[in-house]
Design a protein around this motif. Structure first.
Motif: not given
Length: 295
Positions: A247-274
């Protein structure tokens, strides 16, 4: 760095978690000896193939393979921190403990940080963690699950330069405000709450250091960090550790695929299911939209 990764890859072997004397030990099939023993200390003693327990010798039968990966985390696999050029004045005021001018306004980053922390507590399926990890439905279990997701957000945002590091501080600030508020709602005495907050703060920084070391290591190192912190050294089922490492490995990979500018401006994060029902969906992260009027 590349040489170190190759050396670590060559040392990875088929391994297995074995419960012996009320603790989990990791055995290596190719090395013909005991590997790391999961414990709360930083020492990893080497042991022989047989373990003396209560005057008798316990022989270990290699029958189950533990999840591991031949692909280790490397700096090439994740976005690199953005190098920002700052002036002499900014360096001086930041050396004094103040925050200098950032890429975006601070109030926007604070709102995004609040949204990101809210995603950690509202978009996480706590019931599934309680069920699959056999955790009691308590305030401490809630904090351990929240801490794990907050840490993953901190890992991602630290890659966004000075603005990302500032956002990390705000996320942690909101986390402690939420913890204190929940404690008051539960009717905890103010003295006991303050004492517990100090203890939780110490555990927080210990957990962050352990998780950081684990995520940069192989799956055995990450499993050891999760066993010590998340399971409080009480997990005897290797399948639970395997599930959480994945779960941790795939979630870190998933967060890395998100655009950094979008995260700084929106903070919207979705989590993969366990437990992933559609593994291919991780390759297509949802891109949030930023609306200045909707903040």
């Amino acid at each position: 760095m590349a040489l170190l990764v190759r050396v670590l890859r060559n040392r990875i072997s088929i391994s297995q978690w074995v419960p012996v004397c009320s603790r989990l030990l990791l055995v290596s099939h190719t090395q013909g000896q005991w590997g790391r023993a999961l414990s709360g200390t930083s020492q990893w003693p080497q042991m022989s193939q047989a373990l003396s327990c209560g005057g008798s010798v316990v022989d270990i039968q290699l029958s189950r393979k533990y999840h591991t990966t031949n692909k280790l985390s490397s700096t090439k696999d994740s976005p690199q921190p953005v190098e920002e050029k700052v002036g002499a004045f900014t360096k001086i005021i930041e050396a004094m403990g103040f925050t200098g001018p950032l890429k975006y306004s601070k109030w926007k980053i604070k709102i995004a940080a609040l949204r990101m922390y809210t995603s950690c507590v509202e978009k996480t399926d706590f019931e599934e963690f309680f069920l699959r990890c056999q955790m009691p439905d308590t305030f401490n279990s809630w904090f351990l699950i929240t801490l794990l997701h907050v840490w993953m957000c901190l890992v991602r945002m630290k890659q966004e330069g000075r603005s990302g590091k500032y956002m990390c501080r705000i996320i942690v600030h909101f986390m402690w405000e939420d913890v204190e508020q929940r404690g008051r709602i539960m009717g905890v005495n103010s003295y006991i709450l303050k004492k517990n907050m100090m203890l939780m703060t110490n555990n927080f920084y210990v957990a962050i250091l352990g998780y950081d070391e684990g995520v940069l290591s192989d799956d055995r190192g990450l499993a050891a960090a999760l066993w010590r912190t998340f399971f409080n050294q009480k997990c005897e089922d290797p399948r639970q550790l395997e599930l959480l490492v994945e779960y941790v490995r795939k979630q870190i990979q998933y967060l890395d695929s998100m655009n950094g500018e979008d995260l700084l401006l929106t903070g919207e994060v979705s989590w993969r299911p366990l437990v992933e029902k559609n593994p291919q969906s991780i390759l297509k992260p949802h891109s949030p939209t930023y609306n200045d009027e909707g903040l």
